[in-house]
Design an enzyme around this catalytic site. Structure first.
Site, PDB file in Angstrom:
ATOM      1  N   LEU A  12     -84.521-105.410  -0.795  1.00 31.83           N
ATOM      2  CA  LEU A  12     -83.763-104.845  -1.919  1.00 31.83           C
ATOM      3  C   LEU A  12     -83.279-103.448  -1.527  1.00 31.83           C
ATOM      4  CD1 LEU A  12     -84.559-104.938  -5.652  1.00 31.83           C
ATOM      5  CD2 LEU A  12     -84.142-102.744  -4.594  1.00 31.83           C
ATOM      6  N   THR A  14     -81.069-100.220  -3.007  1.00 30.70           N
ATOM      7  CA  THR A  14     -80.323 -99.590  -4.108  1.00 30.70           C
ATOM      8  C   THR A  14     -79.196 -98.734  -3.512  1.00 30.70           C
ATOM      9  OG1 THR A  14     -81.596 -97.533  -4.261  1.00 30.70           O
ATOM     10  CG2 THR A  14     -82.465 -99.447  -5.465  1.00 30.70           C
ATOM     11  N   GLY A  15     -78.184 -98.467  -4.310  1.00 30.79           N
ATOM     12  CA  GLY A  15     -77.020 -97.736  -3.783  1.00 30.79           C
ATOM     13  C   GLY A  15     -76.299 -98.572  -2.735  1.00 30.79           C
ATOM     14  N   GLY A  17     -73.763-100.420  -2.859  1.00 30.78           N
ATOM     15  CA  GLY A  17     -72.315-100.610  -2.957  1.00 30.78           C
ATOM     16  C   GLY A  17     -71.512 -99.638  -2.118  1.00 30.78           C
ATOM     17  N   ASP A  64     -79.282 -99.301 -13.002  1.00 33.37           N
ATOM     18  CA  ASP A  64     -79.227 -97.844 -13.109  1.00 33.37           C
ATOM     19  C   ASP A  64     -80.644 -97.370 -12.802  1.00 33.37           C
ATOM     20  OD1 ASP A  64     -79.135 -95.208 -13.724  1.00 33.37           O
ATOM     21  OD2 ASP A  64     -78.242 -95.462 -15.709  1.00 33.37           O
ATOM     22  N   VAL A  65     -80.842 -96.794 -11.618  1.00 32.40           N
ATOM     23  CA  VAL A  65     -82.215 -96.521 -11.171  1.00 32.40           C
ATOM     24  C   VAL A  65     -82.957 -95.489 -12.026  1.00 32.40           C
ATOM     25  CG1 VAL A  65     -81.834 -97.213  -8.762  1.00 32.40           C
ATOM     26  CG2 VAL A  65     -81.475 -94.815  -9.430  1.00 32.40           C
ATOM     27  N   TYR A 160     -79.738 -80.882  -5.969  1.00 34.85           N
ATOM     28  CA  TYR A 160     -79.834 -81.941  -4.948  1.00 34.85           C
ATOM     29  C   TYR A 160     -80.941 -81.638  -3.932  1.00 34.85           C
ATOM     30  CZ  TYR A 160     -78.230 -85.216  -1.331  1.00 34.85           C
ATOM     31  OH  TYR A 160     -78.153 -86.222  -0.393  1.00 34.85           O
ATOM     32  N   ILE A 193     -73.576 -87.023   6.857  1.00 39.18           N
ATOM     33  CA  ILE A 193     -73.150 -88.374   7.211  1.00 39.18           C
ATOM     34  C   ILE A 193     -71.804 -88.656   6.550  1.00 39.18           C
ATOM     35  CG2 ILE A 193     -73.822 -90.832   7.147  1.00 39.18           C
ATOM     36  CD1 ILE A 193     -75.867 -88.948   8.668  1.00 39.18           C
TER      37      ILE A 193
HETATM   38  P1  NAP Z   1     -72.665 -92.876  -1.532  1.00 37.51           P
HETATM   39  O1  NAP Z   1     -71.700 -93.468  -0.581  1.00 37.51           O
HETATM   40  O2  NAP Z   1     -72.185 -92.062  -2.671  1.00 37.51           O
HETATM   41  O3  NAP Z   1     -73.633 -94.061  -2.058  1.00 37.51           O
HETATM   42  C1  NAP Z   1     -74.555 -93.891  -3.096  1.00 37.51           C
HETATM   43  C2  NAP Z   1     -74.521 -95.134  -3.962  1.00 37.51           C
HETATM   44  O4  NAP Z   1     -75.517 -94.998  -4.997  1.00 37.51           O
HETATM   45  C3  NAP Z   1     -73.174 -95.318  -4.679  1.00 37.51           C
HETATM   46  O5  NAP Z   1     -72.770 -96.671  -4.608  1.00 37.51           O
HETATM   47  C4  NAP Z   1     -73.517 -94.897  -6.101  1.00 37.51           C
HETATM   48  O6  NAP Z   1     -72.682 -95.463  -7.081  1.00 37.51           O
HETATM   49  C5  NAP Z   1     -74.928 -95.414  -6.221  1.00 37.51           C
HETATM   50  N1  NAP Z   1     -75.601 -94.843  -7.388  1.00 37.51           N
HETATM   51  C6  NAP Z   1     -75.427 -93.596  -7.906  1.00 37.51           C
HETATM   52  N2  NAP Z   1     -76.185 -93.455  -9.009  1.00 37.51           N
HETATM   53  C7  NAP Z   1     -76.849 -94.629  -9.192  1.00 37.51           C
HETATM   54  C8  NAP Z   1     -77.763 -95.090 -10.174  1.00 37.51           C
HETATM   55  N3  NAP Z   1     -78.140 -94.317 -11.203  1.00 37.51           N
HETATM   56  N4  NAP Z   1     -78.267 -96.349 -10.063  1.00 37.51           N
HETATM   57  C9  NAP Z   1     -77.862 -97.137  -9.041  1.00 37.51           C
HETATM   58  N5  NAP Z   1     -76.990 -96.768  -8.098  1.00 37.51           N
HETATM   59  C10 NAP Z   1     -76.482 -95.514  -8.161  1.00 37.51           C
HETATM   60  O7  NAP Z   1     -73.666 -91.926  -0.730  1.00 37.51           O
HETATM   61  P2  NAP Z   1     -74.393 -92.136   0.699  1.00 37.51           P
HETATM   62  O8  NAP Z   1     -73.901 -91.083   1.580  1.00 37.51           O
HETATM   63  O9  NAP Z   1     -74.384 -93.557   1.119  1.00 37.51           O
HETATM   64  O10 NAP Z   1     -75.867 -91.737   0.254  1.00 37.51           O
HETATM   65  C11 NAP Z   1     -76.938 -92.660   0.233  1.00 37.51           C
HETATM   66  C12 NAP Z   1     -78.236 -91.879   0.103  1.00 37.51           C
HETATM   67  O11 NAP Z   1     -78.363 -91.030   1.247  1.00 37.51           O
HETATM   68  C13 NAP Z   1     -78.276 -90.964  -1.108  1.00 37.51           C
HETATM   69  O12 NAP Z   1     -79.578 -90.935  -1.635  1.00 37.51           O
HETATM   70  C14 NAP Z   1     -77.906 -89.613  -0.532  1.00 37.51           C
HETATM   71  O13 NAP Z   1     -78.406 -88.562  -1.318  1.00 37.51           O
HETATM   72  C15 NAP Z   1     -78.572 -89.706   0.815  1.00 37.51           C
HETATM   73  N6  NAP Z   1     -78.027 -88.786   1.813  1.00 37.51           N
HETATM   74  C16 NAP Z   1     -76.704 -88.797   2.136  1.00 37.51           C
HETATM   75  C17 NAP Z   1     -76.223 -87.890   3.083  1.00 37.51           C
HETATM   76  C18 NAP Z   1     -74.774 -87.823   3.478  1.00 37.51           C
HETATM   77  O14 NAP Z   1     -74.401 -86.862   4.193  1.00 37.51           O
HETATM   78  N7  NAP Z   1     -73.935 -88.766   3.091  1.00 37.51           N
HETATM   79  C19 NAP Z   1     -77.107 -86.995   3.702  1.00 37.51           C
HETATM   80  C20 NAP Z   1     -78.450 -87.026   3.348  1.00 37.51           C
HETATM   81  C21 NAP Z   1     -78.909 -87.932   2.406  1.00 37.51           C
HETATM   82  P3  NAP Z   1     -71.375 -94.581  -7.548  1.00 37.51           P
HETATM   83  O15 NAP Z   1     -70.457 -94.582  -6.364  1.00 37.51           O
HETATM   84  O16 NAP Z   1     -70.878 -95.354  -8.706  1.00 37.51           O
HETATM   85  O17 NAP Z   1     -71.888 -93.210  -7.870  1.00 37.51           O
END
Ligand code: NAP
Length: 252
Positions: A12, A14-15, A17, A64-65, A160, A193
């Protein structure tokens, strides 16, 4: 036929999409897992599933987590479909609501803590209960996504960075409490990233950040997904309560 480290296992994410979650679904699926792609926008989770091969065994769910009843419903749906709980859990749902500390709205602080930290807690708790109840906890693996800014802090991210520091502490506590049931819990600590989350960062700031990265570039979601896949699998059977940085070498 699928071969790999996750054959016969349900994962499973989460996120799922978008970004790292979507890349993680692809990595786990390649290794034979049945995927539950969970996101607050089910359309995007469905697109993730459609992008995978061998699709009959995968499902998408809306969640919605930050809402415990929504998390509960997600696990009920998984049980109804697969007759058992997932034994790989990846908490990748996350949001940002950036602004300087002196200007940050209280609601933006709460939103980020609720999704990133409380959401991770709710999914861990519900998953662990389901695994223990089903007598299937032994060998299960939970992987959380923290962040390098949770280690060093970051201008504009009081909410954050605090949430991600919390995710690391939560990971260590979960490992301590859940090990006796055979559940490991670890965190990846990504740097910067390329994903929709970082798309809106102004070019000038991106260049400044890049100068602090030894490899001189942002990472790709697939490069984080590889480490998540390792931590989720039995290849990492003696890693527990750990945080693994995936930053390209960050001098922050
Ligand atoms: P992303 O592309 O924005 O993906 C996050 C996903 O989580 C989106 O599909 C978002 O939906 C979904 N989401 C948001 N709120 C939610 C909720 N309440 N319930 C269920 N799903 C929810 O970001 P990512 O870069 O892949 O990030 C993934 C994880 O890695 C996150 O925890 C982020 O904080 C962490 N991270 C990212 C980076 C980076 O540089 N990208 C660095 C360090 C850590 P919506 O699009 O509808 O909001």
């Amino acid at each position: 036929m699928a071969i790999g480290h996750f054959v016969g296992r349900i994962a499973l994410v989460t996120g799922a999409g978008s970004g790292i979650g979507r890349a993680t679904c692809a990595a786990l699926s390649r290794e034979g897992a049945s995927i539950v792609a969970a996101d607050r926008d089910e359309k995007n989770a469905k697109l993730t599933i459609q992008s995978l091969k061998d699709n009959a065994k995968n499902i998408s769910v809306e969640v919605d987590v930050k809402d415990s009843s929504s998390v509960q419903r997600m696990f009920e749906e998984v049980k109804k479909h697969f007759q058992k709980p997932p034994s790989v859990i990846v908490n990748s749902a996350g949001i940002t609501r950036d602004s300087f500390l002196l200007k940050m709205e209280e609601s933006h602080f709460d939103d980020v803590i609720n999704v990133n930290l409380k959401g991770t807690f709710l999914v861990i708790q519900t998953a662990a209960k389901a695994l223990i109840d089903a007598n299937m906890s032994d060998g299960a693996s939970i992987v959380n996504i923290a962040s390098i800014v949770g280690v060093h802090g970051n201008i504009g991210q009081a909410n954050y960075s605090s949430s991600k520091a919390g995710v690391e502490a939560l990971t260590k506590t979960a490992a301590k409490e859940l090990s006796k049931f055979g559940i490991r819990c670890n965190a990846v600590v990504p740097g910067f990233i390329e994903s929709p989350m970082t798309e809106s960062v102004p070019e000038k700031v991106k260049l400044m950040v890049q100068a602090q990265i030894m490899l001189g570039r942002f990472g790709k979601p697939e490069e984080v997904a590889e480490v998540i896949s390792f931590l989720a699998s039995n290849r990492s059977s003696y890693i527990n309560g750990a945080s693994i940085e995936v930053t390209g070498g960050c001098r922050l």
